[in-house]
Design a protein around this motif. Structure first.
Motif, PDB file in Angstrom:
ATOM      1  N   GLN A   1      37.879 -63.155   3.809  1.00 26.86           N
ATOM      2  CA  GLN A   1      36.694 -62.518   3.220  1.00 26.86           C
ATOM      3  C   GLN A   1      35.586 -62.321   4.257  1.00 26.86           C
ATOM      4  O   GLN A   1      34.935 -61.278   4.302  1.00 26.86           O
ATOM      5  CB  GLN A   1      36.175 -63.355   2.055  1.00 26.86           C
TER       6      GLN A   1
ATOM      7  N   MET B   1      36.550 -59.428   6.482  1.00 25.67           N
ATOM      8  CA  MET B   1      36.380 -58.144   5.806  1.00 25.67           C
ATOM      9  C   MET B   1      34.912 -57.721   5.754  1.00 25.67           C
ATOM     10  O   MET B   1      34.594 -56.533   5.809  1.00 25.67           O
ATOM     11  CB  MET B   1      36.967 -58.224   4.391  1.00 25.67           C
ATOM     12  N   GLN B   2      34.032 -58.705   5.641  1.00 29.65           N
ATOM     13  CA  GLN B   2      32.603 -58.382   5.593  1.00 29.65           C
ATOM     14  C   GLN B   2      32.085 -57.875   6.934  1.00 29.65           C
ATOM     15  O   GLN B   2      31.100 -57.138   6.990  1.00 29.65           O
ATOM     16  CB  GLN B   2      31.812 -59.620   5.166  1.00 29.65           C
TER      17      GLN B   2
ATOM     18  N   PRO C   1      32.905 -53.422   8.468  1.00 28.06           N
ATOM     19  CA  PRO C   1      32.065 -52.208   8.410  1.00 28.06           C
ATOM     20  C   PRO C   1      31.119 -52.049   9.589  1.00 28.06           C
ATOM     21  O   PRO C   1      30.678 -50.932   9.880  1.00 28.06           O
ATOM     22  CB  PRO C   1      31.307 -52.392   7.089  1.00 28.06           C
TER      23      PRO C   1
ATOM     24  N   ARG D   1      45.556 -54.844   5.339  1.00 26.21           N
ATOM     25  CA  ARG D   1      44.276 -54.978   4.640  1.00 26.21           C
ATOM     26  C   ARG D   1      43.113 -54.589   5.547  1.00 26.21           C
ATOM     27  O   ARG D   1      42.147 -53.949   5.116  1.00 26.21           O
ATOM     28  CB  ARG D   1      44.092 -56.409   4.138  1.00 26.21           C
TER      29      ARG D   1
ATOM     30  N   LYS E   1      43.022 -50.817   5.935  1.00 23.93           N
ATOM     31  CA  LYS E   1      42.532 -50.177   4.709  1.00 23.93           C
ATOM     32  C   LYS E   1      41.015 -50.298   4.608  1.00 23.93           C
ATOM     33  O   LYS E   1      40.305 -49.344   4.254  1.00 23.93           O
ATOM     34  CB  LYS E   1      43.202 -50.814   3.496  1.00 23.93           C
ATOM     35  N   ARG E   2      40.511 -51.479   4.931  1.00 20.50           N
ATOM     36  CA  ARG E   2      39.061 -51.714   4.902  1.00 20.50           C
ATOM     37  C   ARG E   2      38.352 -50.824   5.928  1.00 20.50           C
ATOM     38  O   ARG E   2      37.287 -50.266   5.670  1.00 20.50           O
ATOM     39  CB  ARG E   2      38.791 -53.181   5.201  1.00 20.50           C
TER      40      ARG E   2
ATOM     41  N   GLU F   1      38.114 -47.242   4.704  1.00 20.72           N
ATOM     42  CA  GLU F   1      37.100 -47.064   3.670  1.00 20.72           C
ATOM     43  C   GLU F   1      35.713 -46.873   4.271  1.00 20.72           C
ATOM     44  O   GLU F   1      34.859 -46.205   3.671  1.00 20.72           O
ATOM     45  CB  GLU F   1      37.100 -48.277   2.730  1.00 20.72           C
ATOM     46  N   HIS F   2      35.453 -47.461   5.441  1.00 23.90           N
ATOM     47  CA  HIS F   2      34.119 -47.385   6.053  1.00 23.90           C
ATOM     48  C   HIS F   2      34.121 -46.490   7.292  1.00 23.90           C
ATOM     49  O   HIS F   2      33.149 -46.503   8.058  1.00 23.90           O
ATOM     50  CB  HIS F   2      33.621 -48.785   6.422  1.00 23.90           C
TER      51      HIS F   2
END
Length: 369
Positions: A261, A264-265, A268, A307, A310-311, A314-315
């Motif tokens: 987590q 992932m943060q 971006p 993952r 994909k993240r 998205e950004h």
């Protein structure tokens, strides 16, 4: 099937394994240590009789001289009353205690030293605690007729026999002097008896010291046998120390999820994702205020790599495929670490390409507007 299960359970509970350090510490705290009482006894006797051999005569002369001085200067001229008799008794007792006190101190020191050389520095009140199971007649009967009790009985009989033999030999070798005691003065007779007693005490002390060596070896062997553990005991202890494997696995999984987590943060705000393209994904960021070189924001393999990609998609984070660089960064760096110096050039080329790509994209947007 039931018989096989019972046999397996028997072997699992059988005490065949050496005690673990934790079990040894626990038994030591309870006062359960290998110790031979013969070591303490022999040291105490040796020290006491050596002291009597060197200073016994002077000690007795001093004691009687003090008693005689007290008697002749005070009590012979005093009235015979119950108070004077009690005072005389107290004075004689006090002089006797003063004479014996050095012996008592030496004996206590020798006994303590004997315990120290066997078990080291240790203090435990556990053996002094009252335990009701010691009053159990069945357990007491088992202790009386156990193998350990038979060994202790054999040891006692052997020690009594050897000590008795030693005393008889000492008297026999000095039989002529013993037979002539009645013809000697009281002083000479007492001196002879004292010397013979000291010699017998020293001989017995040396004998017990020799016997204490095999006794201590046996006590260590018996102690190791008593504290043995079964394979089940070791497994249970390991579980208590390390925790249940299932709980440990869940805790590790939770930690990995939290780490994922956090990664992932950070994606971006990254600059680029370098991919394998399927097995590895490493996210890099360059910030002059935080580090002199680009550093790893996130990395993953297989499912984690998918993952991360994909993240990043998205950004709108650029992804660059470079198999050798992705593999090298994955194995040589951890999250939060800077890029190794030997990979500076390759990473700089990737970042330069990304910056040119971003600049061209921004120019297109401007021309459209």
């Amino acid at each position: 099937m039931a018989t096989i299960k019972m046999n397996l359970q028997y072997f699992a509970d059988e005490k065949t394994e050496k005690a673990t350090p934790k079990k040894r510490n626990e038994t030591r705290k309870k006062g359960q240590v290998p110790k031979s009482t013969d070591v303490n006894t022999s040291l105490m006797m040796l020290v006491v009789f050596l002291f009597l051999w060197m200073y016994g005569g002077q000690m007795i002369i001093t004691m009687f001289a003090n008693m005689q001085r007290e008697i002749f200067t005070h009590y012979l001229v005093a009235d015979v009353t119950s108070e004077s008799a009690a005072s005389l008794f107290q004075s004689i007792s006090f002089q006797a205690v003063l004479a014996v006190l050095p012996l008592m101190v030496l004996a206590a020191f020798a006994g303590s030293f004997g315990s120290f050389i066997q078990v080291g520095a240790m203090f435990s009140t556990e053996p002094l605690k009252a335990k009701l199971n010691k009053l159990d007649p069945i357990k007491g009967f088992k202790r009386i007729f156990s193998a350990r009790a038979l060994v202790e009985l054999a040891k006692s009989v052997l020690k009594i026999s050897l000590v008795g033999t030693t005393v008889v030999i000492m008297i026999w070798t000095n039989l002529e002097e013993v037979m002539l005691l009645s013809q000697k003065s009281v002083t000479d007779a007492m001196s002879m008896i004292g010397w013979l007693t000291i010699m017998m005490g020293l001989a017995v002390a040396i004998l017990l010291m020799v016997l204490s060596i095999p006794d201590y070896i046996y006590q260590r062997y018996d102690h190791e046998k008593q504290i043995r553990m079964s394979k089940k005991d070791i497994k249970d202890e390991h579980k208590n120390i390390e925790g249940d494997p299932r709980i440990k696995s869940k805790r590790k999984q939770k930690q990995m999820e939290l780490a994922m987590q956090r990664m992932m943060q950070e994606i971006p705000n990254a600059d680029v994702v370098i991919t394998n393209p399927t097995h590895f994904a490493i996210v890099l960021k360059y910030d002059e205020q935080k580090a002199e070189a680009p550093f790893v924001v996130a990395k993953g393999m297989d499912f984690s790599a998918q993952r991360i990609k994909k993240r990043a998609q998205e950004h709108g984070i650029p992804m660059v495929e470079n198999k050798l660089l992705a593999r090298a960064l994955f194995h040589q760096t951890d999250i939060g670490q800077q890029v190794p110096p030997d990979l500076f050039k390759a990473v700089a080329e990737v970042l330069a390409y990304v910056y040119r790509l971003k600049e061209s994209q921004s120019n297109e947007l401007r021309s459209r507007t």
